[in-house]
Design an enzyme around this catalytic site. Structure first.
Site, PDB file in Angstrom:
ATOM      1  N   ARG A   1      -6.092  10.722  -0.030  1.00 16.57           N
ATOM      2  CA  ARG A   1      -5.727  11.068  -1.356  1.00 16.57           C
ATOM      3  C   ARG A   1      -6.885  11.245  -2.383  1.00 16.57           C
ATOM      4  O   ARG A   1      -6.931  12.335  -3.054  1.00 16.57           O
ATOM      5  CB  ARG A   1      -4.837  10.001  -2.288  1.00 16.57           C
ATOM      6  CG  ARG A   1      -3.318   9.995  -1.500  1.00 16.57           C
ATOM      7  CD  ARG A   1      -2.706   9.259  -2.115  1.00 16.57           C
ATOM      8  NE  ARG A   1      -2.997   7.799  -1.570  1.00 16.57           N
ATOM      9  CZ  ARG A   1      -2.968   6.698  -2.218  1.00 16.57           C
ATOM     10  NH1 ARG A   1      -2.585   6.476  -3.541  1.00 16.57           N
ATOM     11  NH2 ARG A   1      -3.190   5.489  -1.600  1.00 16.57           N
TER      12      ARG A   1
ATOM     13  N   HIS B   1       0.746  -1.098  -0.151  1.00 16.80           N
ATOM     14  CA  HIS B   1      -0.032  -0.020  -0.136  1.00 16.80           C
ATOM     15  C   HIS B   1       0.900   1.279  -0.009  1.00 16.80           C
ATOM     16  O   HIS B   1       1.785   1.332   0.750  1.00 16.80           O
ATOM     17  CB  HIS B   1      -1.131   0.084   1.297  1.00 16.80           C
ATOM     18  CG  HIS B   1      -1.922   1.090   1.279  1.00 16.80           C
ATOM     19  ND1 HIS B   1      -1.693   2.492   1.333  1.00 16.80           N
ATOM     20  CD2 HIS B   1      -3.328   0.841   0.765  1.00 16.80           C
ATOM     21  CE1 HIS B   1      -3.080   3.051   1.123  1.00 16.80           C
ATOM     22  NE2 HIS B   1      -4.009   2.070   0.866  1.00 16.80           N
TER      23      HIS B   1
END
Length: 556
Positions: free
Chosen positions: A346, A326
């Protein structure tokens, strides 16, 4: 601990470029997505491309397949308990359906098996719900809106994210069943985030073409796990949960059907025989193997046990040559190292920023590309941010979210992370987070069909233990979907199987005996036993002085 003075000075650099980056974000002026050729080039920085990180496994149905050393070590190991010492004539537990694993996949499977008339036992290594499901944050993908999106677009996104290597039938099932899973969870009381008019909130994830990410703040997995666990506990007359009892070996019968498992009581150190008409393998992932030395987001018991047991029973493995790192795991403060920072940050507008305060990649690239870009920025370009202990990281500029969506947004939309950082004296609404890629998902696993069947009659697979759905790279939000779709399918298939195709017969561990003989003949075990069950973080210097301790593998 809060950021030390040297990091606070570097945060000033981030602050100096923030206003300009926010204005670009508002104007929808993003760093361009990489072309396919550029992505291919960027992926050369990904840990998966390191051939020295893997080797051919020497035994079993997928002999010759190159996988990570850490997984090969487990497959090239002998049984944790000598099969000859297990008295299969003394059955300790008997049920219709035995489910190995008490996370989201196992628990949703239990609910569907029970609804098809089965008595169910869930055997789980730790507590019910101690699983990667509980730790998942960002969301669950499903094309629920009925306009501008459909399972067709969802299917294409999954295939593209997996580099079009996925098993198409598994992807089709996943995308088609997704909307019904959201409806099912809501019906059980799952509290997804909604707008004031009751519409489900959705956002983008990396690699997605549509906003179809449903979420419950930044604790989506915990909310889903709470929902299905409460429901399973409400059906205690039919669903029994045995905690601290991991499986160490599958049991077959004289017909070659899966007929139970040998369980190990972590508290009393007893081995128990559990007989069942069908077994569902839902043991989750392998993050605690720390492949290539990476930190991990996974829970303490994520040690690939199901892959080991299924492989010994004759099920081939697939896609285990890839592992997902990740992009955003905590690298400072060290007490929280490896913990996931959800992609939702994000998706909500936070930039990834280097030591010079510059954005260097579009934050919606697929996870493997995003992780590669961060590794390249740190190790290749020399623009990583040094931590007090000499590690490197990249800033995730969470205060941008406040500037884009209003004061209080970070605390409201990310309560879990806000509280976590607050304990260290860091306000992520005002200061960025320091991150680095972290081992998150194993991508591959045991081969299985869209019905959750395997090549061993009576053995079904659900969740991260199975491979093929996500190809070589999983997109955000499809793991929580995977465990619910294939957990439900496995439960339904097992429920139907016990009513027709199941055959009773004499119990056997002959497959384990033969596998152990193959390992011995190959001369590769080197004293190793598997499943690992739990990792060993004992300081080698301490272990060296534990003169009266006896270890079996990683456990005393």
């Amino acid at each position: 601990m809060p950021y030390p003075e040297e990091l606070k000075k570097l945060i000033k650099v981030v602050e100096s470029t923030r206003a300009e980056r926010v204005e670009r974000k508002k104007a929808n002026e993003e760093v361009p997505f990489l072309s396919l050729d550029e992505r291919h080039e960027m992926l050369k920085n990904h840990p998966d491309v390191k051939e020295e990180g893997r080797r051919e496994v020497q035994v079993g149905p997928s002999k010759g397949y190159r996988i990570a050393h850490e997984i090969a070590d487990l497959l090239e190991a002998t049984s944790r308990v000598d099969p000859a010492k297990v008295d299969l004539g003394k059955v300790d537990i008997e049920t219709d359906v035995l489910i190995i694993g008490g996370g989201g996949a196992g628990t949703s499977a239990a609910l569907l098996a029970q609804e098809h008339g089965a008595k169910v036992v869930i055997a789980t290594k730790l507590r019910h719900g101690d699983a990667n499901t509980m730790m998942a944050e960002g969301g669950i993908q499903a094309a629920t809106k009925g306009h501008k999106d459909s399972p067709y677009f969802h299917y294409l996104d999954i295939m593209g994210g997996g580099h079009f290597k996925n098993t198409p039938e598994l992807v089709e099932t996943l995308s088609q069943k997704a909307p019904s899973v959201i409806k099912w969870l809501e019906g059980l009381g799952c509290g997804f985030s909604k707008t004031d008019d009751g519409t489900l909130k959705t956002i983008h994830g990396g690699g997605t073409s549509r906003k179809r990410m449903h979420y419950a703040a930044d604790i989506t997995g915990a909310e889903m796990m709470r929902t299905v666990r409460d429901e399973a506990r409400n059906r205690s007359a039919d669903i029994r949960v045995i905690e601290f009892a991991p499986a160490v070996e599958l049991i077959l019968n004289e017909h070659g059907h899966c007929a139970g498992a040998v369980l190990y009581n972590l508290e009393t150190e007893e081995y128990m025989v559990a007989k069942a008409k069908a077994v569902i393998m839902a043991t989750g992932g392998c993050g605690r193997l720390h492949i290539q030395g990476f930190m991990t987001t996974n829970h303490y018991g994520a040690t690939a046990d199901g892959i080991v047991m299924g492989y010994r029973a004759g099920i081939p493995i697939c896609f285990l040559h890839t592992v997902q790192y990740h992009p955003t795991g905590i690298v400072f403060p060290e007490q929280a190292e490896g913990i996931l920072i959800t992609e939702k940050f994000r998706g909500s507008g936070a930039n990834l920023v280097n030591i010079e305060g510059n954005q260097f990649v579009n934050e919606r690239e697929p996870r493997d590309v995003e992780a590669s870009a961060i590794i390249k920025e740190c190790l290749g370009s020399g623009k990583g941010v040094p931590t007090p202990t000499g590690k490197l990281g990249i800033w995730l500029d969470s205060p941008m979210i406040e500037m884009l969506s209003g004061e209080g947004t970070v605390e409201r939309e990310f309560p879990g992370k806000h509280i976590l950082y607050e304990r260290f004296g860091i306000d992520i609404a005002k200061e960025p987070m320091l991150i680095y890629p972290t081992l998150h998902y194993q991508n591959g696993g045991l081969e299985f069909k869209p019905t959750a069947d395997t090549c061993v009659p009576g053995l079904f697979v659900a969740g991260e233990a199975g491979g093929g759905t996500h190809g070589e790279n999983r997109l955000m939000g499809n793991s929580l979907l995977d465990i619910m779709v294939y957990g439900r399918i496995a439960g339904e298939s097992a429920g139907k199987y016990i009513q027709g195709d199941a055959k009773d017969g004499k119990l056997s561990l002959d497959h384990a005996v033969k596998y152990n003989a193959e390992v011995d003949k190959a001369g590769v075990a080197d004293g190793r036993v598997a499943p690992m069950l739990l990792p060993d973080y004992t300081d080698p210097a301490v272990r060296e002085k534990q003169l009266t301790s006896h270890y079996v593998g990683t456990m005393r």
